[in-house]
Design an enzyme around this catalytic site. Structure first.
Site: not given
Ligand code: FAD
Ligand code: UDP
Length: 371
Positions: A176, A249, A280, A172, A352, A354, A304
């Site tokens: 560069r 996780r 982070r 991901r 996984y 986005d 986090e």
């Molecule tokens: P979710 O947002 O998980 O929605 C599912 C919902 O279902 C939840 O609200 C949950 O409470 C509900 N639910 C589950 N079971 C039940 C039940 N039995 N009854 C009622 N409700 C229920 N993506 C990016 O593009 N850029 C980023 O910078 C980025 N950063 C991230 C950072 C973190 C820490 C994490 C964890 C993810 C990140 N993502 C990022 C990914 C992004 O969050 C997801 O791709 C997206 O939000 C997923 O949407 P979803 O609707 O599939 O799931």
């Molecule tokens: N990663 C790393 N060092 C960093 C940032 C990311 O080794 O400083 C690795 C780590 O395994 C992470 C993966 O790259 O799970 C993807 O990073 P990203 O920032 O895309 O993760 P997310 O935002 O989805 O948590």
């Protein structure tokens, strides 16, 4: 028999659920959304502190090269011009990240793409067919960069040795040999002005929403309300984990409101040292307050901490290793026996994803249903 009250019951008000809801409402379909949490938005939920949108579930930066997705999401929000340029803190040193020419200059003093390439080639540890994360990254950047930037962070994030993780997790991140330090390579990038929650509100306008409702606790009742169900929760939970639990996780977010204008001068700083327990720190105002205006007098930061998943905490990341992917396939096969139910999103598809991928997948499913 009375006719169902809704055309679709959507379980989960994250981006997948909201995108499908929006498509159905636009076609005058009746939608009920059930959400377990006390708010809409799933993991993209933001709430305001002192006028700053706080990303409650970690930094969410929207990025995509999919023009259709970009045009679609821009109907519900105006995006700012934020570009993610994180820094890495390792022991007492600070580096440019993702790995780029500035990083290599800070580490080795190399200044040109040609010198950087030669130096990298001299440290790479070649592998004929790297399958796991460690072998793949060692083949790209060698051991010194691996130790500083990848090993500690990855071990903390996943609680597994990088040798036991699939390489796609690290692919991901760009590497560069230019001074471009943009974390993403997509054509479009930004954050909705005002945060994600108003965007989701707009998307689901016209749907009936019930918060604090766990669909699985009263499934027969909710199933009776519509001919179709969209489930966006964990697929193993839907099937009562009958083949055993899928691995996830989780994270613990520690948020502090500080009486200073600026804590770290950047939106994201990664802590890659294995002895530091968190991965982070994000400073929310830097996602939002761009440009020359003076910074507001206080600031909010979130640290986090990765943690093991238990049924009591949120399952943020699927762990897509061979074993869990095989287990997921068993649940997916079982899902075929539920023709009334569609499984979509990060948890139901155990991928996984986005945000832009979730929206693309939801758009495609909804459009097919509504043809
Ligand atoms: P979710 O947002 O998980 O929605 C599912 C919902 O279902 C939840 O609200 C949950 O409470 C509900 N639910 C589950 N079971 C039940 C039940 N039995 N009854 C009622 N409700 C229920 N993506 C990016 O593009 N850029 C980023 O910078 C980025 N950063 C991230 C950072 C973190 C820490 C994490 C964890 C993810 C990140 N993502 C990022 C990914 C992004 O969050 C997801 O791709 C997206 O939000 C997923 O949407 P979803 O609707 O599939 O799931
Ligand atoms: N990663 C790393 N060092 C960093 C940032 C990311 O080794 O400083 C690795 C780590 O395994 C992470 C993966 O790259 O799970 C993807 O990073 P990203 O920032 O895309 O993760 P997310 O935002 O989805 O948590």
């Amino acid at each position: 028999m009375s006719s169902p009250q809704f055309d679709l019951v959507i379980v989960g008000c994250g981006l997948y659920g909201a995108t499908v809801a929006q498509h159905y409402i636009e076609k005058n379909r009746r939608v009920l959304i059930l959400e377990k949490r006390p708010h809409i938005g799933g993991n993209v939920y933001t709430e305001s502190i002192d006028g700053i949108p706080i990303h409650r579930y970690g930094a969410h930066i929207f990025h995509t090269s999919n023009e259709k997705v970009w045009q679609y999401i821009n109907r519900f929000a105006t995006f700012n011009h934020f570009v993610n340029r994180p820094k890495v803190r390792y022991q007492d040193r600070l580096f440019s990240f993702p790995i780029n020419l500035m990083t290599l200059y800070q580490l080795w003093g190399v200044q040109t793409p040609e010198d950087a390439k030669a130096k990298l080639e001299s440290v790479q540890i070649p592998h004929p067919a790297p399958q796991n994360l460690e072998d793949w990254i060692l083949a790209q950047v060698g051991d010194e960069l691996y130790q500083i930037f990848i090993r500690g962070y990855t071990q903390k994030q996943w609680n597994r040795p990088p040798k036991n993780l699939p390489a796609f997790i690290i692919k991901r991140l760009p590497i560069r040999l230019t001074y471009d330090d943009n974390y993403f390579t997509d054509r479009f990038q930004g954050i909705p002005i005002g945060g994600y929650t108003p965007m989701i509100e707009k998307m689901i306008q016209g749907a009936q929403v019930q918060l604090n409702v766990d669909y699985l606790k009263d499934k027969p009742h909710y199933d009776s309300l519509a001919p179709h169900i969209l489930f966006t929760g964990p697929i193993d939970a839907y099937f009562n984990t009958q083949f055993g639990p899928l691995a996830y996780r989780s994270l613990r977010f520690e948020t502090q409101h500080l009486p200073i204008p600026d804590f770290q001068g950047n939106a994201v700083i990664n802590y890659t040292d294995p002895t530091v327990p968190f991965t982070r720190i994000i400073e929310h105002k830097h996602f939002d307050q761009l440009g020359p205006e003076p910074l507001s007098p206080t600031t909010v930061i979130t640290t986090e901490y990765p943690q093991d998943w238990t049924p009591k905490v949120e399952p943020y990341y699927p762990i897509n290793d061979t074993e869990n992917n095989a287990l997921y396939q068993k649940y997916k096969a079982l899902a075929q026996s539920e023709p009334k139910v569609h499984f979509g999103g990060r948890l139901a598809e155990y991928r996984y994803y986005d945000m832009h991928q979730v929206i693309a997948s939801a758009m495609s499913w909804a459009q097919k249903q509504l043809q």
